[in-house]
Design a protein around this motif. Structure first.
Motif, PDB file in Angstrom:
ATOM      1  N   LEU A   1       0.915  -1.165  -0.008  1.00 34.41           N
ATOM      2  CA  LEU A   1      -0.029  -0.095   0.035  1.00 34.41           C
ATOM      3  C   LEU A   1       0.911   1.057  -0.079  1.00 34.41           C
ATOM      4  CD1 LEU A   1      -2.816  -0.992   2.525  1.00 34.41           C
ATOM      5  CD2 LEU A   1      -2.784  -1.215  -0.115  1.00 34.41           C
ATOM      6  N   SER A   2       2.000   1.141   0.577  1.00 38.13           N
ATOM      7  CA  SER A   2       2.977   2.239   0.875  1.00 38.13           C
ATOM      8  C   SER A   2       3.355   2.338  -0.687  1.00 38.13           C
ATOM      9  CB  SER A   2       4.103   2.167   1.551  1.00 38.13           C
ATOM     10  OG  SER A   2       3.866   2.651   3.105  1.00 38.13           O
ATOM     11  N   ARG A   3       3.760   1.374  -1.385  1.00 36.07           N
ATOM     12  CA  ARG A   3       4.167   1.588  -2.932  1.00 36.07           C
ATOM     13  C   ARG A   3       3.202   2.107  -3.656  1.00 36.07           C
ATOM     14  NH1 ARG A   3       6.688  -3.785  -5.115  1.00 36.07           N
ATOM     15  NH2 ARG A   3       8.319  -2.711  -4.014  1.00 36.07           N
ATOM     16  N   LYS A   4       1.942   1.853  -3.639  1.00 34.87           N
ATOM     17  CA  LYS A   4       0.889   2.292  -4.249  1.00 34.87           C
ATOM     18  C   LYS A   4       0.717   3.911  -4.062  1.00 34.87           C
ATOM     19  CE  LYS A   4      -2.017  -1.572  -5.644  1.00 34.87           C
ATOM     20  NZ  LYS A   4      -2.535  -2.482  -4.730  1.00 34.87           N
ATOM     21  N   ALA A   5       0.767   4.259  -2.778  1.00 38.21           N
ATOM     22  CA  ALA A   5       0.369   5.527  -2.426  1.00 38.21           C
ATOM     23  C   ALA A   5       1.698   6.453  -2.937  1.00 38.21           C
ATOM     24  CB  ALA A   5       0.508   5.422  -0.834  1.00 38.21           C
ATOM     25  N   TYR A   6       2.672   5.929  -3.087  1.00 34.22           N
ATOM     26  CA  TYR A   6       3.915   6.651  -3.673  1.00 34.22           C
ATOM     27  C   TYR A   6       3.866   6.778  -5.060  1.00 34.22           C
ATOM     28  CZ  TYR A   6       8.937   7.583  -4.570  1.00 34.22           C
ATOM     29  OH  TYR A   6      10.036   8.110  -4.736  1.00 34.22           O
ATOM     30  N   GLU A   7       3.413   5.865  -5.604  1.00 38.45           N
ATOM     31  CA  GLU A   7       3.281   5.950  -7.251  1.00 38.45           C
ATOM     32  C   GLU A   7       2.265   6.973  -7.250  1.00 38.45           C
ATOM     33  OE1 GLU A   7       2.102   1.716  -8.201  1.00 38.45           O
ATOM     34  OE2 GLU A   7       4.398   1.232  -8.168  1.00 38.45           O
ATOM     35  N   LYS A   8       1.065   7.110  -6.689  1.00 34.25           N
ATOM     36  CA  LYS A   8       0.007   7.918  -6.778  1.00 34.25           C
ATOM     37  C   LYS A   8       0.614   9.275  -6.684  1.00 34.25           C
ATOM     38  CE  LYS A   8      -4.771   8.281  -5.960  1.00 34.25           C
ATOM     39  NZ  LYS A   8      -5.553   8.936  -4.835  1.00 34.25           N
ATOM     40  N   ALA A   9       1.299   9.401  -5.539  1.00 37.22           N
ATOM     41  CA  ALA A   9       1.847  10.808  -5.086  1.00 37.22           C
ATOM     42  C   ALA A   9       2.701  11.402  -6.011  1.00 37.22           C
ATOM     43  CB  ALA A   9       2.680  10.489  -3.742  1.00 37.22           C
ATOM     44  N   ILE A  10       3.528  10.642  -6.824  1.00 33.87           N
ATOM     45  CA  ILE A  10       4.264  11.010  -7.681  1.00 33.87           C
ATOM     46  C   ILE A  10       3.861  11.788  -8.690  1.00 33.87           C
ATOM     47  CG2 ILE A  10       6.009  10.203  -9.319  1.00 33.87           C
ATOM     48  CD1 ILE A  10       7.263   8.604  -7.658  1.00 33.87           C
ATOM     49  N   ARG A  11       2.637  11.597  -8.891  1.00 36.41           N
ATOM     50  CA  ARG A  11       1.645  12.148 -10.068  1.00 36.41           C
ATOM     51  C   ARG A  11       1.282  13.686  -9.614  1.00 36.41           C
ATOM     52  NH1 ARG A  11       0.122   6.671 -10.944  1.00 36.41           N
ATOM     53  NH2 ARG A  11      -1.819   6.951  -9.986  1.00 36.41           N
ATOM     54  N   SER A  12       1.368  13.956  -8.611  1.00 30.49           N
ATOM     55  CA  SER A  12       0.489  15.275  -7.985  1.00 30.49           C
ATOM     56  C   SER A  12       1.583  15.822  -7.277  1.00 30.49           C
ATOM     57  CB  SER A  12      -0.820  14.827  -7.333  1.00 30.49           C
ATOM     58  OG  SER A  12      -1.728  14.170  -8.158  1.00 30.49           O
ATOM     59  N   ILE A  13       2.566  15.239  -6.755  1.00 31.81           N
ATOM     60  CA  ILE A  13       3.494  16.140  -5.907  1.00 31.81           C
ATOM     61  C   ILE A  13       4.751  15.865  -6.299  1.00 31.81           C
ATOM     62  CG2 ILE A  13       4.236  16.235  -3.307  1.00 31.81           C
ATOM     63  CD1 ILE A  13       1.647  15.012  -2.438  1.00 31.81           C
ATOM     64  N   PRO A  14       5.680  16.806  -6.491  1.00 29.33           N
ATOM     65  CA  PRO A  14       7.003  16.582  -6.839  1.00 29.33           C
ATOM     66  C   PRO A  14       7.815  15.676  -5.805  1.00 29.33           C
ATOM     67  CG  PRO A  14       6.640  18.974  -6.584  1.00 29.33           C
ATOM     68  CD  PRO A  14       5.440  18.325  -5.872  1.00 29.33           C
ATOM     69  N   GLY A  15       8.381  14.584  -6.710  1.00 27.90           N
ATOM     70  CA  GLY A  15       9.019  13.602  -5.941  1.00 27.90           C
ATOM     71  C   GLY A  15       8.127  12.688  -5.174  1.00 27.90           C
ATOM     72  N   GLY A  16       6.988  13.079  -4.876  1.00 30.39           N
ATOM     73  CA  GLY A  16       6.064  12.417  -4.358  1.00 30.39           C
ATOM     74  C   GLY A  16       5.947  12.526  -2.731  1.00 30.39           C
ATOM     75  N   VAL A  17       6.730  13.866  -2.404  1.00 31.26           N
ATOM     76  CA  VAL A  17       6.934  14.123  -0.970  1.00 31.26           C
ATOM     77  C   VAL A  17       6.652  15.619  -1.010  1.00 31.26           C
ATOM     78  CG1 VAL A  17       8.333  12.136  -0.400  1.00 31.26           C
ATOM     79  CG2 VAL A  17       9.323  14.253  -1.466  1.00 31.26           C
ATOM     80  N   ASN A  18       6.370  16.069   0.199  1.00 25.89           N
ATOM     81  CA  ASN A  18       6.289  17.589   0.549  1.00 25.89           C
ATOM     82  C   ASN A  18       7.650  18.143   1.151  1.00 25.89           C
ATOM     83  OD1 ASN A  18       3.961  18.559  -0.578  1.00 25.89           O
ATOM     84  ND2 ASN A  18       2.875  17.454   0.845  1.00 25.89           N
ATOM     85  N   SER A  19       8.531  17.097   1.401  1.00 23.40           N
ATOM     86  CA  SER A  19       9.962  17.462   1.917  1.00 23.40           C
ATOM     87  C   SER A  19      10.928  16.343   1.646  1.00 23.40           C
ATOM     88  CB  SER A  19       9.795  17.773   3.248  1.00 23.40           C
ATOM     89  OG  SER A  19      10.938  18.216   3.766  1.00 23.40           O
ATOM     90  N   PRO A  20      11.905  16.710   0.836  1.00 20.79           N
ATOM     91  CA  PRO A  20      12.876  15.843   0.354  1.00 20.79           C
ATOM     92  C   PRO A  20      13.207  14.589   1.255  1.00 20.79           C
ATOM     93  CG  PRO A  20      13.332  17.851  -0.386  1.00 20.79           C
ATOM     94  CD  PRO A  20      12.362  18.193   0.574  1.00 20.79           C
TER      95      PRO A  20
ATOM     96  N   PRO B   1       9.664   5.089   0.002  1.00 17.99           N
ATOM     97  CA  PRO B   1       9.083   5.586   1.188  1.00 17.99           C
ATOM     98  C   PRO B   1       8.112   4.884   1.936  1.00 17.99           C
ATOM     99  CG  PRO B   1       8.679   7.050  -0.686  1.00 17.99           C
ATOM    100  CD  PRO B   1       9.472   5.701  -1.101  1.00 17.99           C
ATOM    101  N   VAL B   2       7.928   4.989   3.183  1.00 22.20           N
ATOM    102  CA  VAL B   2       7.034   4.468   3.873  1.00 22.20           C
ATOM    103  C   VAL B   2       6.012   5.497   3.974  1.00 22.20           C
ATOM    104  CG1 VAL B   2       6.281   3.595   6.256  1.00 22.20           C
ATOM    105  CG2 VAL B   2       8.444   2.642   5.107  1.00 22.20           C
TER     106      VAL B   2
END
Ligand SMILES: *Cc1c(COP(=O)(O)O)cnc(C)c1O
Length: 426
Positions: free
Chosen positions: A5-24, A35-36
């Motif tokens: 589920l973390s992997r899926k959430a990351y794949e989804k996040a990458i499409r809307s958030i730079p690098g999938g994260v709000n802090s590097p 990322p977890v």
């Protein structure tokens, strides 16, 4: 340990958030992992969205000294929120928080709140420049002071993790006002002040660097900074965003007995909510608007919910003084790790001050950024991943500190040592 589920959430996040994260710092790329994504946490433990449980040594990058969701904190936040989340007017608790900070930090006569550590340091630097009428600032390699323009040169934390020496987007004209020196090198400080003292507005230092991994100051180094500032009429700024209320109530300046002119705070004083503060000598602080001309402001600064969280944490810390207990537990962890590494013939050292520490895979204790950089980063990555799979969450970078909270128990330390011994046997 599955983390689908973390992997899926990351794949989804990458499409809307730079690098999938709000802090590097939240990506796990430098340790070769994915990322977890967190779902909830309590005390020493954090749960990811797959339902895995971890003993957490990130603890919101040190903000959670009382562990996750401490009841005295969540209660204070709830009560404050119910009375109104933001007013845009002053409230008495803002003064109460300033008084609690002053009680712990004798160097602080008055203090202003902001919304992040970045803002705190940025504002303190502007104030130092306004007060002295000078432009240059001195910082140290591997020191991290937030992401404002003039402080990104050779910085620690995420920039160290991803090997970014300075950031595009920072004009040369601004970067050239920042002089960057190696930490724990009194000669470099003395030379620079001799040469540029008339132009130096401030010397800015983490009194215990924690953003290149933990690197304690050597005997007398902080005193050298104090003397250099006295000689050149520069402002000494200690960035205690991590160390304030972490290594002692009065931060590293209490521990080492060196008094800065200005101090920046963050992390712990907001109990995990967005926060920063800067304070110090009255004569300098009085230069701030509205009394003075150095401008600094914030729509949400001193927000009542954040302030209530800060008051709850600081009261807890001042009343219960958990520092000896933290020292003992962290000491046990350090000793256990050292023994395990030694037994296995593994080249590793631990830098620790109180409840913050870093495991470096190197042959000697790093005393500056270039030492820290020479540690075996790939080995840290293997260690990190093995721990993660054993349910222990360390920071996903060699160049970040690990933190204990008051909620960690001897059982949690044992769990770490068992996992480390199992990894070393492999
Ligand atoms: C975390 C940190 C900052 C930046 O604080 P933010 O709240 O992330 O902006 C500044 N200085 C030090 C020493 C820090 O550890």
């Amino acid at each position: 340990m599955a983390r689908n589920l973390s992997r899926k959430a990351y794949e989804k996040a990458i499409r809307s958030i730079p690098g999938g994260v709000n802090s590097p710092a939240r990506t796990f790329t430098s340790v070769g992992a994915e990322p977890v994504f967190a779902s909830s946490a309590g005390g020493a433990y954090l749960y990811d969205i797959d339902g895995n449980k971890y003993v957490d040594f990130i603890q919101s990058w040190g903000a959670n000294i009382l562990g996750h969701a401490h009841p005295s904190l969540t209660g204070a936040i709830r009560a404050a929120a119910e009375k109104g989340i933001s007013f845009g007017l002053s409230t008495p608790p803002e003064t109460e928080l300033a008084e609690l900070v002053k009680k712990a930090f004798p160097s602080i006569d008055s203090m202003r709140m902001v919304n992040s550590g970045t803002e705190a340091v940025m504002s303190a630097v502007r104030l130092a420049r306004g007060y002295t009428g000078k432009n240059k600032i001195v910082k140290f390699e591997g020191g991290y002071h937030g992401h404002s323009d003039c402080l990104l040169a050779k910085a620690g934390s995420g920039l160290a993790t991803f090997g970014i020496p300075g950031s595009p987007g920072v004009p040369d004209a601004i970067a050239s006002e920042t002089l960057v020196l190696p930490y724990n090198d009194p000669g470099a400080v003395k030379d620079t002040v001799k040469k540029h003292g008339d132009d130096i507005a401030c010397i800015l230092a983490e009194p215990i660097p924690a953003n290149m991994g933990v690197v304690p100051p050597e005997n007398g180094f902080l005193e050298v900074l104090r003397e250099a500032c006295n000689e050149s009429g520069s402002v000494l700024i200690f960035d205690e965003v991590i160390t304030g209320f972490r290594v002692a109530p009065g931060g590293a300046q209490q521990l080492f007995g060196v008094r800065p002119d200005l101090t920046t705070l963050g992390k712990i004083i907001g109990g995990g909510l967005p926060v920063g503060a800067f304070g110090g000598r009255r004569e300098i602080m009085d230069c701030l608007a509205p009394g003075g001309l150095v401008y600094q402001a914030g729509t949400l600064s001193g927000n009542p919910v954040v302030v209530s969280a800060g008051i709850a944490v600081l009261k807890y810390l001042l009343e219960n003084s958990p520092y000896e207990k933290l020292e003992l537990l962290a000491g046990e962890l350090e000793e256990g790790l050292k023994t395990a590494f030694k037994k296995a013939g593994k080249e590793a050292v631990i830098n620790r001050v109180g409840s913050m520490f870093t495991v470096f895979f190197s042959h000697s204790q790093p005393a500056n950024y270039s030492h820290a950089r020479s540690a075996e980063v790939a080995e840290y990555g293997k260690f990190f991943s093995a721990m993660l799979d054993a349910g222990i969450l360390f920071p996903p970078s060699q160049f970040e500190a690990s933190f204990l909270s008051t909620q960690h128990s001897p059982g949690d330390i044992e769990a770490v040592l068992t996992a480390v011994e199992a990894w070393l046997r492999k």
